[in-house]
Write a protein that holds these residues in place. Sequence first.
Motif, mmCIF file in Angstrom:
data_model
loop_
_atom_site.group_PDB
_atom_site.id
_atom_site.type_symbol
_atom_site.label_atom_id
_atom_site.label_comp_id
_atom_site.label_asym_id
_atom_site.label_seq_id
_atom_site.Cartn_x
_atom_site.Cartn_y
_atom_site.Cartn_z
ATOM 1 N N LYS A 44 36.701 41.947 35.202
ATOM 2 C CA LYS A 44 36.363 42.538 36.505
ATOM 3 C C LYS A 44 36.446 44.052 36.496
ATOM 4 O O LYS A 44 35.882 44.722 37.359
ATOM 5 C CB LYS A 44 37.288 41.997 37.596
ATOM 6 C CG LYS A 44 36.859 40.683 38.164
ATOM 7 C CD LYS A 44 37.035 39.608 37.185
ATOM 8 C CE LYS A 44 36.425 38.299 37.568
ATOM 9 N NZ LYS A 44 36.733 37.294 36.550
ATOM 10 N N LEU B 229 36.194 37.384 42.445
ATOM 11 C CA LEU B 229 37.433 36.688 42.774
ATOM 12 C C LEU B 229 37.336 35.223 42.383
ATOM 13 O O LEU B 229 38.239 34.651 41.784
ATOM 14 C CB LEU B 229 37.731 36.806 44.272
ATOM 15 C CG LEU B 229 37.743 38.221 44.844
ATOM 16 C CD1 LEU B 229 37.996 38.182 46.337
ATOM 17 C CD2 LEU B 229 38.811 39.053 44.172
ATOM 18 N N ASN B 230 36.179 34.609 42.713
ATOM 19 C CA ASN B 230 35.984 33.193 42.390
ATOM 20 C C ASN B 230 36.142 32.946 40.913
ATOM 21 O O ASN B 230 36.789 32.001 40.487
ATOM 22 C CB ASN B 230 34.570 32.759 42.772
ATOM 23 C CG ASN B 230 34.415 32.716 44.257
ATOM 24 O OD1 ASN B 230 35.404 32.581 44.965
ATOM 25 N ND2 ASN B 230 33.197 32.855 44.723
ATOM 26 N N LEU C 93 47.483 36.277 39.271
ATOM 27 C CA LEU C 93 47.238 35.593 38.004
ATOM 28 C C LEU C 93 48.337 35.868 36.976
ATOM 29 O O LEU C 93 48.599 35.044 36.112
ATOM 30 C CB LEU C 93 45.876 35.999 37.438
ATOM 31 C CG LEU C 93 44.676 35.359 38.125
ATOM 32 C CD1 LEU C 93 43.387 35.846 37.503
ATOM 33 C CD2 LEU C 93 44.758 33.840 38.052
ATOM 34 N N GLY D 279 40.205 36.433 33.972
ATOM 35 C CA GLY D 279 40.482 36.593 35.388
ATOM 36 C C GLY D 279 40.402 38.031 35.843
ATOM 37 O O GLY D 279 39.878 38.316 36.909
ATOM 38 N N VAL D 280 40.915 38.943 35.055
ATOM 39 C CA VAL D 280 41.024 40.310 35.542
ATOM 40 C C VAL D 280 40.277 41.322 34.681
ATOM 41 O O VAL D 280 39.533 42.149 35.198
ATOM 42 C CB VAL D 280 42.510 40.730 35.632
ATOM 43 C CG1 VAL D 280 42.620 42.093 36.256
ATOM 44 C CG2 VAL D 280 43.308 39.715 36.418
ATOM 45 N N LEU E 60 44.349 39.652 43.190
ATOM 46 C CA LEU E 60 43.975 38.690 42.149
ATOM 47 C C LEU E 60 44.813 38.919 40.894
ATOM 48 O O LEU E 60 45.322 37.978 40.281
ATOM 49 C CB LEU E 60 42.482 38.839 41.830
ATOM 50 C CG LEU E 60 41.944 37.943 40.717
ATOM 51 C CD1 LEU E 60 41.877 36.510 41.196
ATOM 52 C CD2 LEU E 60 40.575 38.391 40.247
ATOM 53 N N THR E 61 44.949 40.203 40.522
ATOM 54 C CA THR E 61 45.732 40.534 39.336
ATOM 55 C C THR E 61 47.181 40.076 39.477
ATOM 56 O O THR E 61 47.714 39.383 38.606
ATOM 57 C CB THR E 61 45.720 42.062 39.121
ATOM 58 O OG1 THR E 61 44.387 42.512 39.154
ATOM 59 C CG2 THR E 61 46.360 42.426 37.808
ATOM 60 N N TRP F 163 41.339 43.244 46.985
ATOM 61 C CA TRP F 163 41.326 41.852 46.523
ATOM 62 C C TRP F 163 41.530 41.768 45.036
ATOM 63 O O TRP F 163 42.135 40.817 44.532
ATOM 64 C CB TRP F 163 40.016 41.190 46.942
ATOM 65 C CG TRP F 163 39.950 41.034 48.421
ATOM 66 C CD1 TRP F 163 39.070 41.633 49.262
ATOM 67 C CD2 TRP F 163 40.838 40.275 49.239
ATOM 68 N NE1 TRP F 163 39.346 41.286 50.554
ATOM 69 C CE2 TRP F 163 40.428 40.454 50.567
ATOM 70 C CE3 TRP F 163 41.941 39.473 48.971
ATOM 71 C CZ2 TRP F 163 41.079 39.856 51.631
ATOM 72 C CZ3 TRP F 163 42.590 38.873 50.025
ATOM 73 C CH2 TRP F 163 42.164 39.062 51.345
ATOM 74 N N LEU F 164 41.018 42.751 44.324
ATOM 75 C CA LEU F 164 41.176 42.697 42.873
ATOM 76 C C LEU F 164 42.625 42.911 42.479
ATOM 77 O O LEU F 164 43.124 42.307 41.531
ATOM 78 C CB LEU F 164 40.252 43.727 42.224
ATOM 79 C CG LEU F 164 38.772 43.364 42.392
ATOM 80 C CD1 LEU F 164 37.880 44.530 42.041
ATOM 81 C CD2 LEU F 164 38.435 42.162 41.545
ATOM 82 N N GLY G 191 37.683 34.688 38.767
ATOM 83 C CA GLY G 191 39.085 34.834 38.360
ATOM 84 C C GLY G 191 39.864 33.567 38.628
ATOM 85 O O GLY G 191 40.610 33.091 37.774
ATOM 86 N N VAL G 192 39.646 32.990 39.804
ATOM 87 C CA VAL G 192 40.414 31.799 40.178
ATOM 88 C C VAL G 192 39.954 30.583 39.369
ATOM 89 O O VAL G 192 40.763 29.888 38.745
ATOM 90 C CB VAL G 192 40.265 31.547 41.693
ATOM 91 C CG1 VAL G 192 40.876 30.218 42.058
ATOM 92 C CG2 VAL G 192 40.919 32.667 42.477
#
Lengths: 521, 525
Positions: free
Chosen positions: A268, A349-350, A99, A264-265, A95-96, A91-92, A352-353
């Motif tokens: 993390k 994730l949240n 974004l 966002g990333v 996400l990356t 998921w990470l 990040g979004v």
Amino acid sequence: MLQRSLLTILVLLPVVGAIAAVAYGMAAHRGEPAAKWIALGFSTATFALSLMLLTGGGYADSAAFRFEQNVPWIGAIGARYHVGVDGISLWLVILTTLLVPISIVSSWHAVEKRPLAFYAFILLLESAMIGVFVSLDLLVFYLFFEASLVPMFFLIGVWGGERRIYAAAKFFIFTAVGSLLMLVGIIALYYIHLRQAGFGTFDYTTLLASLRSSQMVLGSDAQFWLFLAFAIAFAIKVPLFPFHTWLPDAHTEAPTAGSVILAGVLLKMGTYGLMRFNLALFPDASRYFAWVMITLAVVGIIYGALVAMVQPDVKRLVAYSSVSHMGFVVLGLFSFTEQGMQGSLYQMLNHGVSTGALFLLVGMIYERRHTRLISEFGGLAKPMPWFATLFVFASLSSVGLPILNGFIGEFLIMLGMWTSPALSQTWARVATMLAATGVIWAAVYMLWMLQRVLFGRVKNEKNKRLTDLNWREMGLLLPLLALMIYMGVYPRPFLNRSRAAVELVRSRVVATEGGGVIAER
Amino acid sequence: MNLCLAMQTAQAVSPDINFALIMPELLVSVAGVLVMLVDAFTRRSNQRWVTGLLSLVGLGAAAAVCVLMWDDQTTAREAFNGMIVLDRMRLSFTLVFLVVSALTVLISMIWVEWEHLPAGEFHSLLLFATVGMMFMASGGDLVIIFLGLELLSIATYVMAGFRRTDLRSNESSMKYFILGAFSSAFLLYGIALVYGGTSLLNGGAGTTNIKELALRVGAENALAYPALLYAGAALMLVGFGFKIATAPFHVWTPDVYEGAPTPVTAFMAAGPKASGFAAFMRVFLFGFPFIAATTNAAQLHSAWLNALWLLAILTMSVGNLAALVQNNVKRMLAYSSIAHAGYALVGFVAAGQARDETLQSDAIAAVAFYLLAYAVMNLGAFAVVTLIARSGDRRTEIEDYNGIGFTAPALSFALTLFLLSLLGIPLTAGFMGKVMVFRAALDQGFVGLVVIGVLNTAISVYYYLRLIVVMFFRERSTAWSAPAVPVSVALAIIITVLGVFYLGIFPGQVLDAFRSAQPVVSQLK
């Protein structure tokens, strides 16, 4: 073939894009505007390819790594190029890759100074970030972890705001210095493995297997120091209170795209590292230090929220809210419960979004007014209804309103903390209650900010003729908004895929001979 | 007694001459002489190209022979009665020297033109200096090492003062000469005392052969252990310490490096330092080894090892702390070179502590790799600095770099890469070098030393970053045009950039070649 090298392609594709952009820009002489198209093309392709990771299948059933590639890298020191994804990193990575194209589009008109270099750095950064999440060799991990600093340093330093030099230097020095001791820890692990198991390795899966089969036993002293070496590096990255001071400066001074990626990333990477390495490799020390980490997390939640409340600058407010939100993530990790840790990953994730969307929105208003001071605004809902709607939306998601994504993450974390074996029952509950006040504080500072910025009468003349969001800007935000709702309503596909991997980490921390975790303390 | 007898017979036989074993040295010497000759018969306008090319050919041929010897060489060998040794350690270091000299030839091309200097003289001096360095690595005898050192030093004194009309250059040369002579005296005195000490050990003639020295030092029948040996070793330590600029023997470095013409500074920081390490390591690791059976030898060993441990810490810290406050790029790089000598010393200490032959050769290979990486990134940095300084080395202040980043992007990004590599950011040669030496030291249990090294790296973040910040994040207020990049320097920069990435991403090949170094040592228990 693709199965084996997909991750390598994901890591290298942005680099190829950066090289292509620079080569094209230099050859065509006036090709700088083309740079953004090349960057967008490559980052979108990377995103599309990263979705193929979902087809790996069976994430729900086993914590095994998929799309593995494992080849010797430096024979002399036993370092291997080993990459793979499991339910956590999957998921990470996505996400990356999601974004990055969004942040590229967000810079479409905002970046006029040296666009070529700007987009090249963003692509290089993407590559390093993906590398961090997929590497399973500690040396390779460290390599990407550090390499991600350089492009970010340039992004803040060249394209940032007024105090960009200070912010960039602070960002680089804090994070680089913090991770140096981790390198010592990594090399130390190599030798401990060499002494005990007969061969040295930097390989995460091998280390974990040796630990599980007791081929390698880390004494409590060794764990103590190794945990510290790793945790300090990650705590600075997260950032955990009191290591957070670089964050408000870096976030505020960075260009919009930089803030989005940073929040966002990049943050993390810290929580990911804590989860992947600290908890799984040094379980005894994790339990020993749990109360420290929980305390710092709770302090961070409340402190971040309180400081956010008094910020006169919208962007700084969002930056401090990150300190608070990331506190929740750390809290969940060290609750050592399935809900808590799953919630923690979900909250990554949240955050990040939601925070990504908030930074985008702040960037949009900044492009129009060239200020971010709350006092300059007021009543923006009148000239900019769409902007106001979306801003409220993203803020509520950040606050943790039910049916939006933030709620699920924070709720799971608090649920996990309530029953956490990391602390005695009373203290676990105290920690949970204190953390819960963070949610209230979040509502206070966000809503108060919204009220001052969006509602009321338009006091400032300059605000009267502001144009509302255009299609490009709407297009940027809509996928994020859709995700906020989707993740808030139907978290199953996410949580299901990460459960097995998270459970594996958790089982490392809670399972020890002698039984009681609480008995340890 | 047996030992003594064996030695006396060895002295009686005629020297075993083996030119094949000193082929690289011979080639470079011949090239040096040829350059001088050709120089006299070439028109002034062509001189620098002709002699430069000739030097490159000479260095290239020597490197080729080195590589051939590499493949050929399975066991360590000796020639000239142990005066010359052939082992991986020598070959590794020789290759470092050849790379340094070849890059210096390329970098100095533009400078020679700017200053209207006699190219032939410069190139032949450079080649002779290289021969000196090579003999320092190949010498199996203290005398050869000393000869190599003097050959190197004298050539370098002249090179430092090559810009005759410039006072700074003169000052640099003078300082270098006086302190260099001073340190040579230390070294020579040390050698003499060691010679005397070994003669006292068993009553026969003394020895300067390193292998022999180890046998004497470790002989169990040693009657009394002479203090002369300690004194000699200490003096040699100081002498070598001067040459590789370890704190507290570093004081000459900044002045000399700042005043010398930039290409010469580049050479001095990379080449002579590496050769100093080669000789230093050979003498101490193999001349005064740890021998468990002999308490005296073990004591001598731990004495120099402790001193070295302290030197490493001092050197790293002094170099980095002093570099923090420099406003001149050359001076900053001078202090950084001191700091880097300190990191390399960490690997040396590890090699000294290692009891196991493989581990020791690993540590030696780590040091050689570190110095190769340092040479590549440092020469690259100096190539850019040379160009930006322009003729007469006028622009070397940090202010001169204000805002040049996007005006000369290729040069600035190249310099950024070299600085990041000096700092030790992953994917660069500098990072791998640090990993290798720290790894070797951790293996020997020097956790404290490594932590100090890492903290020093943290300090160095500030001053390397400062130059990058100045180049890219500040705006330039005065007019500045990017310097034209001549072919030779462009070539040097491209080679070093590729080298930094190659050593940083695929260090395996070089490391494997440097490792499994079976050095020429005495068979001791």
